[in-house]
Design an enzyme around this catalytic site. Structure first.
Site, mmCIF file in Angstrom:
data_model
loop_
_atom_site.group_PDB
_atom_site.id
_atom_site.type_symbol
_atom_site.label_atom_id
_atom_site.label_comp_id
_atom_site.label_asym_id
_atom_site.label_seq_id
_atom_site.Cartn_x
_atom_site.Cartn_y
_atom_site.Cartn_z
ATOM 1 N N LYS A 14 0.848 -1.214 0.000
ATOM 2 C CA LYS A 14 0.000 0.000 0.000
ATOM 3 C C LYS A 14 0.879 1.260 0.000
ATOM 4 C CE LYS A 14 -3.563 -2.662 2.222
ATOM 5 N NZ LYS A 14 -4.768 -2.696 3.018
ATOM 6 N N HIS A 98 -8.649 -3.304 -6.065
ATOM 7 C CA HIS A 98 -8.600 -3.484 -4.607
ATOM 8 C C HIS A 98 -9.765 -2.702 -3.997
ATOM 9 C CE1 HIS A 98 -7.266 -3.165 -0.447
ATOM 10 N NE2 HIS A 98 -6.478 -4.192 -0.692
ATOM 11 N N GLU A 100 -9.955 -0.819 -1.564
ATOM 12 C CA GLU A 100 -9.643 0.581 -1.216
ATOM 13 C C GLU A 100 -9.780 1.480 -2.437
ATOM 14 O OE1 GLU A 100 -5.880 -0.231 0.665
ATOM 15 O OE2 GLU A 100 -6.945 -1.175 2.323
ATOM 16 N N GLU A 170 -11.343 -10.906 -1.226
ATOM 17 C CA GLU A 170 -11.006 -10.102 -0.054
ATOM 18 C C GLU A 170 -12.278 -9.525 0.550
ATOM 19 O OE1 GLU A 170 -6.730 -8.702 0.029
ATOM 20 O OE2 GLU A 170 -7.833 -7.191 -1.089
ATOM 21 N N SER A 216 -6.606 -9.779 6.702
ATOM 22 C CA SER A 216 -6.028 -10.115 8.010
ATOM 23 C C SER A 216 -5.349 -11.487 8.035
ATOM 24 C CB SER A 216 -7.082 -9.993 9.114
ATOM 25 O OG SER A 216 -7.551 -8.660 9.197
HETATM 26 C C1 PEP Z 1 -5.243 -6.018 1.658
HETATM 27 O O1 PEP Z 1 -5.194 -4.804 1.752
HETATM 28 O O2 PEP Z 1 -5.281 -6.544 0.551
HETATM 29 C C2 PEP Z 1 -5.254 -6.808 2.875
HETATM 30 C C3 PEP Z 1 -5.631 -8.044 2.809
HETATM 31 O O3 PEP Z 1 -4.875 -6.169 4.047
HETATM 32 P P1 PEP Z 1 -4.636 -6.874 5.485
HETATM 33 O O4 PEP Z 1 -3.819 -8.094 5.258
HETATM 34 O O5 PEP Z 1 -3.921 -5.821 6.276
HETATM 35 O O6 PEP Z 1 -5.997 -7.191 6.027
#
Ligand code: PEP
Length: 254
Positions: A14, A98, A100, A170, A216
């Protein structure tokens, strides 16, 4: 653990790491992961560190990815970066859609599909992200939402391109929250994703596509998640920012 498809574990850094910090991290990963052959390991630094990381991993088993790219090949698109520009630095993968970016940059499935096609045209492998919000899960809409995202974001890909595409499931509620999907929850959605791929492309294609779980992931839950039959790797955010946590995830997944 013997898997049908080769695992792919990707670190999404990121908007973190200066060039010096990025180099520290990859040097550590190179040392820790030198013997790993069972997993495709990919790091996705911020674009400012791509050139230096690219040089630093030349003689290693670590591959390079980007976190985003433009759907255009070039021209008057201030601030954007094309697939061809990424290729100059030996980037092999690119994360697209993604959550985000879907949330903050309002990226929609149609745009993600255009980017995926542009990535393939430059021989970059897209990692296409899909996943439901907590409200959608609680309203029992996970399959509907994920199915629609897949159909829209993979529109126009040929069968050959799909085989070279990675899908990342995700769940938005699991990203950066410390609350991962259980192995059962992940497997259920991954199996559903494979069914959707079979209906959009065909069974043979669906069997070959690697579907990562993201949300996570840490060393403590990696083994159980990766042992699910349709979980073919992980997209890792927070835990990819340190040598120990990222390399432990990889070692625990083998
Ligand atoms: C991500 O941003 O793709 C992600 C899975 O973040 P995290 O592992 O911090 O949950």
């Amino acid at each position: 653990m013997e898997k049908e498809r080769k695992l792919i574990i990707v670190g999404n850094w990121k908007m973190n790491k200066t060039v010096a910090e990025a180099l520290d991290l990859v040097q550590g990963l190179k040392r820790e992961l030198a013997a790993v052959k069972e997993v495709d390991v990919v790091v996705c630094p911020p674009v400012t560190a791509i050139a230096d990381v690219s040089k630093a991993i030349l003689d290693s088993n670590i591959r390079l990815g980007a976190q985003n790219m433009s759907e255009h090949n070039g021209g008057a698109f201030t601030g954007e970066i094309s697939a061809g520009m990424l290729k100059e630095f030996s980037v092999r993968y690119v994360i697209l859609g993604h959550s985000e970016r879907r949330q903050h940059q309002k990226e929609c499935d149609g745009l993600i599909a255009k980017k995926a096609l542009a990535a393939h045209a430059a021989s970059l492998r897209p990692i296409v992200c899909v996943g439901e919000t907590l409200a959608e899960r609680e309203a029992d809409q996970t399959k509907e939402v994920v199915g629609k995202q897949l159909e829209g974001s993979l529109a126009g890909l040929t069968k050959d391109q799909m085989v070279e595409t990675v899908v990342a499931y995700e769940p938005v509620w699991a990203i950066g929250t410390g609350r991962n999907a259980s192995a059962d929850q992940a497997q259920t959605v991954h199996a559903f994703i494979r069914q959707v791929l079979a209906s959009l492309f065909n069974e043979a294609v669906a069997k070959r596509v690697r579907i990562q779980y993201g949300g996570s992931v840490k060393s403590a839950n990696a083994r159980e998640l990766m042992s699910q039959s349709d979980v073919d790797g992980a997209l890792v955010g927070g835990a990819s920012l340190e040598v120990r946590s990222f390399s432990d995830i990889i070692k625990n997944s083998i």
